[in-house]
Design a protein around this motif. Structure first.
Motif, mmCIF file in Angstrom:
data_model
loop_
_atom_site.group_PDB
_atom_site.id
_atom_site.type_symbol
_atom_site.label_atom_id
_atom_site.label_comp_id
_atom_site.label_asym_id
_atom_site.label_seq_id
_atom_site.Cartn_x
_atom_site.Cartn_y
_atom_site.Cartn_z
ATOM 1 N N TRP A 36 -1.778 5.455 -21.842
ATOM 2 C CA TRP A 36 -0.483 6.142 -21.504
ATOM 3 C C TRP A 36 0.525 5.017 -21.197
ATOM 4 N N LEU A 37 1.810 5.402 -21.850
ATOM 5 C CA LEU A 37 2.860 4.790 -21.212
ATOM 6 C C LEU A 37 3.725 5.672 -20.105
ATOM 7 N N GLY A 38 3.519 5.084 -19.141
ATOM 8 C CA GLY A 38 4.415 6.163 -18.046
ATOM 9 C C GLY A 38 5.470 5.861 -17.460
ATOM 10 N N ILE A 39 6.602 6.865 -17.497
ATOM 11 C CA ILE A 39 7.816 6.306 -16.826
ATOM 12 C C ILE A 39 8.044 7.132 -15.554
ATOM 13 N N LEU A 40 9.010 6.631 -14.701
ATOM 14 C CA LEU A 40 9.814 7.518 -13.697
ATOM 15 C C LEU A 40 11.239 7.360 -14.319
ATOM 16 N N ALA A 41 11.734 8.629 -14.072
ATOM 17 C CA ALA A 41 13.325 8.634 -14.312
ATOM 18 C C ALA A 41 14.249 9.499 -13.386
ATOM 19 N N ASP A 42 15.170 9.159 -12.985
ATOM 20 C CA ASP A 42 16.114 9.711 -12.226
ATOM 21 C C ASP A 42 16.735 10.829 -12.839
ATOM 22 N N VAL A 43 15.973 11.875 -13.027
ATOM 23 C CA VAL A 43 16.853 12.889 -13.831
ATOM 24 C C VAL A 43 15.781 14.332 -13.392
ATOM 25 N N PRO A 44 16.563 15.115 -13.104
ATOM 26 C CA PRO A 44 15.846 16.601 -12.736
ATOM 27 C C PRO A 44 14.853 16.974 -13.941
ATOM 28 N N PRO A 45 13.673 17.490 -13.483
ATOM 29 C CA PRO A 45 12.724 17.609 -14.411
ATOM 30 C C PRO A 45 13.322 19.029 -15.367
ATOM 31 N N SER A 46 12.885 18.640 -16.630
ATOM 32 C CA SER A 46 13.256 19.742 -17.818
ATOM 33 C C SER A 46 12.477 21.092 -17.794
ATOM 34 N N THR A 47 11.475 21.030 -16.978
ATOM 35 C CA THR A 47 10.390 22.363 -16.725
ATOM 36 C C THR A 47 10.054 22.431 -15.402
ATOM 37 N N ASP A 48 9.681 23.801 -14.905
ATOM 38 C CA ASP A 48 9.329 23.892 -13.818
ATOM 39 C C ASP A 48 7.756 23.806 -13.638
ATOM 40 N N GLU A 49 7.017 23.809 -14.613
ATOM 41 C CA GLU A 49 5.603 23.335 -14.577
ATOM 42 C C GLU A 49 5.223 22.584 -15.839
ATOM 43 N N VAL A 70 2.119 19.398 -6.880
ATOM 44 C CA VAL A 70 2.782 17.939 -7.098
ATOM 45 C C VAL A 70 3.107 17.310 -5.805
ATOM 46 N N TYR A 71 2.388 16.256 -5.371
ATOM 47 C CA TYR A 71 2.909 15.537 -4.230
ATOM 48 C C TYR A 71 2.020 14.082 -4.585
ATOM 49 N N ALA A 72 3.139 13.090 -4.526
ATOM 50 C CA ALA A 72 2.623 11.881 -5.147
ATOM 51 C C ALA A 72 1.570 11.131 -4.199
ATOM 52 N N GLN A 73 0.780 10.458 -4.662
ATOM 53 C CA GLN A 73 -0.349 9.888 -3.955
ATOM 54 C C GLN A 73 0.391 8.737 -3.011
ATOM 55 N N THR A 74 1.312 8.255 -3.423
ATOM 56 C CA THR A 74 2.027 7.162 -2.574
ATOM 57 C C THR A 74 2.573 7.952 -1.292
ATOM 58 N N VAL A 131 0.864 -1.178 0.137
ATOM 59 C CA VAL A 131 0.126 -0.089 -0.063
ATOM 60 C C VAL A 131 0.896 1.237 -0.042
ATOM 61 N N GLU A 132 1.917 1.072 0.830
ATOM 62 C CA GLU A 132 2.624 2.621 0.961
ATOM 63 C C GLU A 132 3.722 2.526 -0.212
ATOM 64 N N HIS A 133 3.945 1.607 -0.980
ATOM 65 C CA HIS A 133 4.843 1.633 -2.125
ATOM 66 C C HIS A 133 4.195 1.643 -3.497
ATOM 67 N N ARG A 134 2.899 1.594 -3.474
ATOM 68 C CA ARG A 134 2.068 1.517 -4.789
ATOM 69 C C ARG A 134 2.159 2.851 -5.537
ATOM 70 N N GLN A 135 2.806 2.675 -6.970
ATOM 71 C CA GLN A 135 3.303 4.111 -7.503
ATOM 72 C C GLN A 135 1.804 4.683 -8.007
ATOM 73 N N ARG A 136 1.818 5.758 -7.547
ATOM 74 C CA ARG A 136 0.490 6.662 -8.167
ATOM 75 C C ARG A 136 1.246 8.166 -8.312
ATOM 76 N N ALA A 137 0.563 8.656 -9.551
ATOM 77 C CA ALA A 137 0.745 10.109 -9.632
ATOM 78 C C ALA A 137 0.073 10.925 -8.441
ATOM 79 N N GLY A 138 0.509 12.389 -8.393
ATOM 80 C CA GLY A 138 -0.285 13.114 -7.476
ATOM 81 C C GLY A 138 -0.254 14.509 -7.871
ATOM 82 N N MET A 139 -1.409 15.134 -8.547
ATOM 83 C CA MET A 139 -1.602 16.489 -8.831
ATOM 84 C C MET A 139 -2.763 16.909 -7.882
ATOM 85 N N LEU A 140 -2.407 17.396 -7.114
ATOM 86 C CA LEU A 140 -3.483 17.948 -5.859
ATOM 87 C C LEU A 140 -4.047 19.289 -6.304
#
Length: 385
Positions: free
Chosen positions: A179-192, A98-102, A39-48
């Motif tokens: 949607w094909l969604g990815i998480l990547a270890d890279v700083p975002p290319s945008t602020d928004e 932006v704050y992940a549902q996880t 439950v605590e590691h289920r990956q979900r996006a979070g736009m609040l």
């Protein structure tokens, strides 16, 4: 066993409902079929939405959200090789975070357990009675029955809650893309956030943290994820985000990938006798409008108020109006999510005429303050009432 409110489902909806009831002195038991780690590691996006962040802060679970959440005052629509900023806060006075549902789930689990809340993981519900309310569940090799005054079905689209409601009216739409969604270890290319419409398909650049990016590509619903190498994903993202001024997409190691189908779904009513549905148990929206989690928070906020009134005064007026109150907001969010989805994605069956209409609509939103305000008002979320 006995409690006042039995809550099926230990995701953000069920945990937040339990927390809000606790603050008003109403007892509850949360039954979650999965273990705590899952439950605590289920990956979900979070736009609040603004209203969601307000509920979390006002209820005392917003400390980490305030430290780590990324506040956004605008978003970018990108098409035709150029970006067009929608200044949401300027247009509405409100923002999104932006704050992940996880992370919300982790915060709520920690708070419920610290407050002595009864959250039972690996408790599989096998039966429920909405008239003489009770929930039967299996846990630790035993089958037990939890008697209660009310049941909240916060157990998701595939849960048992909705199946216990007779005579449901359902409305649905399947979309011809995923949607094909990815998480990547890279700083975002945008602020928004960047919502990109391209002839090759839709793409979304989102953020998970200052060091982690979340990105999405429109693909076919039957796409084989194994056919998408890291290099292919980054090449396709770069092609869809391309601009005439040479904007550059940062690339990095991909740590997670998945394919999510796109659907709209609503079940009515959201109440049967002493059983109340909330969140994905009652409705699904395509993720384009970022409404799924926010609708769940809205549902349980309304339900918590109704149950609080019932125990404080004996009145069931708010409980009787629960389904109608939720569905007014649900259908507004369904329409906005449908509109955003059809505005930005490439429908493989669309005619040349329909694609020109789509481009005209994008240009209208990008150049009309009235159209941009409508998008912004719906995106940041209507006030919780």
């Amino acid at each position: 066993m006995r409690t006042q409110v039995a809550i099926i489902g230990g995701g953000p909806a069920g945990l937040l409902l339990s927390h809000l009831l606790h603050l008003q002195g109403v007892d509850s038991v949360v039954l979650e079929s999965r273990d705590r780690d899952y439950v605590e590691h289920r990956q979900r996006a979070g736009m609040l939405e603004q209203g969601t962040t307000d509920v979390l802060r006002d209820s005392g679970v917003g400390d980490r959200l305030d430290r780590e959440g990324l506040v956004h005052h605008g978003l970018e629509l990108r098409f035709g090789g150029a970006g067009h900023r929608i200044p949401m806060t300027d247009l509405t006075g409100r923002a999104v975070t932006v704050y992940a549902q996880t992370e919300i789930v982790k915060d709520l689990v920690a708070r419920r357990l610290a407050d002595g809340g009864d959250v039972r993981f690996e408790a599989e519900v096998v039966d429920l009675d909405a008239s003489a309310p009770s929930v039967t569940f299996r846990s630790g090799g035993e089958t037990r029955t939890l008697d209660c005054d009310y049941i909240a079905g916060c157990d998701g689209f595939h849960g048992v809650g909705r199946t216990a409601v007779p005579g449901l009216r359902t409305y649905s739409r399947e979309y011809p893309f995923a949607w094909l969604g990815i998480l990547a270890d890279v700083p975002p290319s945008t602020d928004e956030l960047i919502y990109a419409h391209h002839d090759r398909g839709f793409a979304l650049h989102s953020l998970r943290s200052p060091t982690v990016s979340r990105l999405y590509l429109q693909v076919s619903p039957d796409e084989d994820i194994a056919a998408w190498s890291d290099a292919r994903i980054w090449d396709e993202l770069a092609a869809r985000f391309t601009t005439d001024d040479g904007w550059t997409l940062r690339e990095g190691p991909i740590t997670d990938r998945s394919i999510t189908p796109m659907r709209s779904f609503v079940a009515e009513p959201m109440r049967h006798d002493r059983l109340f549905l909330a969140g994905d148990a009652a409705h699904i929206v395509p993720p384009t409008g970022a409404k799924g989690l926010n609708l769940a928070v809205s549902d349980v906020t309304i339900l918590a108020r109704a149950l609080t009134e019932r125990y404080a005064t004996g009145s069931e007026t708010l409980l009787d109006g629960y389904s109608d109150a939720c569905l007014r907001r649900v259908w507004r969010a369904e329409h906005f999510s449908y509109w955003m989805t059809t505005l930005l994605h490439v429908d493989p069956a669309a005619t040349a005429f329909e694609r020109r209409l789509q481009r005209s609509n994008l240009e209208y939103v990008a150049t009309s303050k009235a159209a941009a305000t409508s998008l912004a008002e719906n995106y940041v979320g209507l006030p919780l009432t």
